[in-house]
Design a protein around this motif. Structure first.
Motif, short mmCIF file in Angstrom:
data_model
loop_
_atom_site.label_atom_id
_atom_site.label_comp_id
_atom_site.label_asym_id
_atom_site.label_seq_id
_atom_site.Cartn_x
_atom_site.Cartn_y
_atom_site.Cartn_z
N ILE A 82 5.49 50.75 -12.43
CA ILE A 82 6.86 50.26 -12.39
C ILE A 82 6.87 48.83 -11.85
O ILE A 82 6.36 48.58 -10.76
N SER A 136 9.45 47.58 -18.69
CA SER A 136 9.35 48.87 -18.01
C SER A 136 8.00 49.49 -18.28
O SER A 136 7.32 49.13 -19.26
N THR A 144 14.06 50.23 -15.92
CA THR A 144 13.62 49.92 -14.56
C THR A 144 14.84 49.47 -13.76
O THR A 144 15.51 48.51 -14.15
N HIS A 151 11.73 54.22 -12.11
CA HIS A 151 11.37 54.37 -13.52
C HIS A 151 12.27 55.45 -14.10
O HIS A 151 12.19 56.62 -13.70
#
Length: 159
Positions: free
Chosen positions: A44, A52, A80, A121
């Motif tokens: 992440i 992402s 994200t 995430h």
């Protein structure tokens, strides 16, 4: 992380805004080798905008062998979201409380002590609407502030 895949470190150059944010000029991330110059991001991002975990990117090596991200090839549709927790008490506990709040929604994350930051995430197949509502409710109630580091069309459309 599974042990049976080839992982490499990739770098992102980070432009800073007028407020000296992000606080670093480069962020490195783990990635899974997909092809000669293609990798899939495998963690992440804390500061990188527009990417992402799960995105496939094209990389080029520098003279020292570090692979630098040059462009996205395929977006994962994962999101994200970065959260800065507020309130009294221990910073580690506040970061963990954020992670605990999102865990029932199948959202994973990681905390960064130095900046009291949590990077989340949000998988593409998560309940995006519920995740977004929790993010907004937490901000409105003063539990945290947030930044949309990388969002999908589904996130944008969620109300």
């Amino acid at each position: 992380m599974a042990d049976d895949v080839a992982r490499v470190r990739v770098g992102f150059e980070l432009p800073q805004d007028g407020d000296n944010w992000p606080p670093v000029g480069v962020e490195t991330m783990w990635a899974i080798t997909r092809d000669e110059d293609l990798v899939e991001l495998d963690n992440i991002p804390f500061f990188v905008q527009g990417f992402s975990a799960g995105d496939v990117v094209r990389v080029v090596p520098d003279d020292d062998g570090l692979l630098w991200v040059r462009e996205a090839v395929e977006y994962s549709e994962n999101c994200t979201i970065r959260i800065v927790p507020y309130g009294d008490g221990d910073s580690a506990q506040k970061r963990q409380a954020v992670l605990d709040a999102f865990a029932p929604l199948r959202v994973e994350g990681e905390g960064l002590k130095r900046f009291n930051l949590v990077a989340l995430h949000v998988p593409a197949d998560a309940d995006i609407r519920a995740v977004k509502q929790l993010v907004i409710q937490g901000a409105q109630s003063g539990r945290w502030d947030y930044e949309e580091g990388c969002i999908s069309e589904e996130w944008r459309a969620a109300d």
